[in-house]
Design a protein around this motif. Structure first.
Motif, PDB file in Angstrom:
ATOM      1  N   VAL A  84       0.873  -1.176   0.000  1.00 53.57           N
ATOM      2  CA  VAL A  84       0.000   0.000   0.000  1.00 53.57           C
ATOM      3  C   VAL A  84       0.908   1.223   0.000  1.00 53.57           C
ATOM      4  O   VAL A  84       1.701   1.429   0.934  1.00 53.57           O
ATOM      5  N   LEU A  85       0.814   2.028  -1.039  1.00 53.55           N
ATOM      6  CA  LEU A  85       1.721   3.153  -1.236  1.00 53.55           C
ATOM      7  C   LEU A  85       1.014   4.459  -0.894  1.00 53.55           C
ATOM      8  O   LEU A  85      -0.010   4.791  -1.493  1.00 53.55           O
ATOM      9  N   MET A  86       1.569   5.164   0.067  1.00 60.12           N
ATOM     10  CA  MET A  86       0.967   6.409   0.532  1.00 60.12           C
ATOM     11  C   MET A  86       1.963   7.546   0.346  1.00 60.12           C
ATOM     12  O   MET A  86       3.001   7.584   1.003  1.00 60.12           O
ATOM     13  N   THR A  87       1.676   8.441  -0.580  1.00 55.05           N
ATOM     14  CA  THR A  87       2.513   9.622  -0.762  1.00 55.05           C
ATOM     15  C   THR A  87       1.930  10.761   0.072  1.00 55.05           C
ATOM     16  O   THR A  87       0.711  10.873   0.213  1.00 55.05           O
TER      17      THR A  87
ATOM     18  N   PHE B 262       1.489  -7.147  -5.501  1.00 54.46           N
ATOM     19  CA  PHE B 262       0.574  -6.135  -6.018  1.00 54.46           C
ATOM     20  C   PHE B 262       0.814  -4.819  -5.301  1.00 54.46           C
ATOM     21  O   PHE B 262       1.255  -4.798  -4.144  1.00 54.46           O
ATOM     22  N   ILE B 263       0.525  -3.725  -5.992  1.00 60.25           N
ATOM     23  CA  ILE B 263       0.590  -2.406  -5.363  1.00 60.25           C
ATOM     24  C   ILE B 263      -0.793  -1.761  -5.413  1.00 60.25           C
ATOM     25  O   ILE B 263      -1.566  -1.974  -6.344  1.00 60.25           O
ATOM     26  N   MET B 264      -1.087  -1.003  -4.367  1.00 65.06           N
ATOM     27  CA  MET B 264      -2.290  -0.196  -4.293  1.00 65.06           C
ATOM     28  C   MET B 264      -1.881   1.177  -3.765  1.00 65.06           C
ATOM     29  O   MET B 264      -0.894   1.292  -3.031  1.00 65.06           O
ATOM     30  N   TYR B 265      -2.643   2.183  -4.133  1.00 61.63           N
ATOM     31  CA  TYR B 265      -2.347   3.539  -3.677  1.00 61.63           C
ATOM     32  C   TYR B 265      -3.440   4.029  -2.726  1.00 61.63           C
ATOM     33  O   TYR B 265      -4.623   3.801  -2.951  1.00 61.63           O
ATOM     34  N   LEU B 266      -3.002   4.684  -1.677  1.00 59.29           N
ATOM     35  CA  LEU B 266      -3.922   5.388  -0.787  1.00 59.29           C
ATOM     36  C   LEU B 266      -3.332   6.752  -0.494  1.00 59.29           C
ATOM     37  O   LEU B 266      -2.256   6.850   0.110  1.00 59.29           O
ATOM     38  N   ASP B 267      -3.997   7.797  -0.931  1.00 62.34           N
ATOM     39  CA  ASP B 267      -3.502   9.142  -0.650  1.00 62.34           C
ATOM     40  C   ASP B 267      -3.614   9.434   0.841  1.00 62.34           C
ATOM     41  O   ASP B 267      -4.521   8.953   1.519  1.00 62.34           O
ATOM     42  N   SER B 268      -2.705  10.248   1.332  1.00 64.47           N
ATOM     43  CA  SER B 268      -2.595  10.485   2.773  1.00 64.47           C
ATOM     44  C   SER B 268      -3.702  11.376   3.313  1.00 64.47           C
ATOM     45  O   SER B 268      -3.756  11.622   4.523  1.00 64.47           O
TER      46      SER B 268
END
Length: 286
Positions: free
Chosen positions: A9-12, A88-94
């Motif tokens: 889970v990628l959080m920028t 797998f990658i998923m995105y969640l904005d902060s």
């Protein structure tokens, strides 16, 4: 758990001290637990990093990185993907939150078709998980009903596939994800997922509120996609799509000027897109 794939889970983050606690907590509350949460801060000037670090100290699934310089939204998304180890990658904005079953639903959906690379929340409203072949998806989107519009937070992507197609473009501002969706759809079938993944928060500090940026970037990504990608359309359809894009941009420019009365910014739209007399003519006589 050993049979469940690791999800990154990628959080920028950039200056999100008011929201990031809720974002992190939502991931930690997930029913799917075989994840790593990678937080990449883009040189925040508030307490975002210290908040993220406090969670990193308490849960070894959380990793926090801080950029040496500010990269911007999509370059930072690509940077975050470089740290990922998951299948797998998923995105969640902060500034958003993920639903409790968000990761689980995405993993279940994409594993229904084991060779799939790209899953997307289905904005068309169907209630079942299904696979949409690349050619059919692109023709439907381009010639009938645009639906490949889901942002990063509504997708799940096989990491190796993301790497193979070189991630997100970085020159279309807030529209980089729209070009990516078309590029990805040219390379793989799409798993259409019926369940929303998370809660998308609306507030004043978002790029979505930058109408000037959206206006020219939406035109440019569509123009370039039509020129660069291997789309399943014939010459006549391609010509029609270019004219349609020109017409839409011309109408939007006029609406922008009527709303803002800002002649210099309106001229800038023509300059930064290279939208010239021929484009105006094809837009008018579409």
């Amino acid at each position: 758990m050993s049979n469940e794939p690791l999800v990154s889970v990628l959080m920028t983050a950039y200056n999100r001290q008011g929201f990031i606690v809720e974002a992190i907590e939502s991931v930690l509350a997930s029913t799917y637990t075989n994840f790593e949460l990678i937080i990449v801060d883009d040189c925040s000037m508030d307490n975002t990093v210290s908040i993220a670090r406090s969670y990193e100290q308490k849960d070894n699934r959380i990793k926090v990185y801080v950029n040496d310089k500010n990269l911007g939204d999509y370059p930072n998304r690509n940077k975050a993907a470089c740290y990922a180890n998951g299948e797998f990658i998923m995105y969640l904005d902060s500034d958003d939150t993920i639903f409790k079953d968000g990761i689980e639903n995405c993993v279940d959906a994409i594993l229904t078709y084991p060779n799939s690379n790209f899953g997307m929340y289905n904005t068309l409203g169907e209630k079942e998980v299904y696979k949409l072949e690349s050619e059919k998806a692109l023709k439907m989107h381009l010639l009938k009903t645009p639906f490949l519009m889901t942002g990063p937070g509504g997708t799940i992507i096989r990491r190796e596939f993301f790497k193979k197609i070189h991630g997100y473009p970085e020159k279309y501002g807030p529209a980089n994800d729209m070009y990516f969706n078309l590029k990805a759809s040219c390379k793989t079938d799409i798993i259409m997922m019926p369940s929303e993944v998370g809660f998308y928060r609306r507030h004043e500090g978002q790029e979505v509120n930058n109408h000037f940026s959206y206006l020219h970037n939406n035109y440019c990504y569509q123009r370039d996609a039509l020129n660069e990608l291997d789309l399943p359309v014939n010459k006549k359809e391609l010509k029609w799509l270019h004219k349609k894009n020109n017409r839409r941009f011309l109408v939007n420019i006029l609406k922008y000027f009527i709303r803002t009365h800002n002649l210099s910014k309106t001229k800038e739209l023509f300059n930064i897109t290279g939208f010239g007399f021929r484009d105006i003519v094809t837009g008018i006589f579409h």
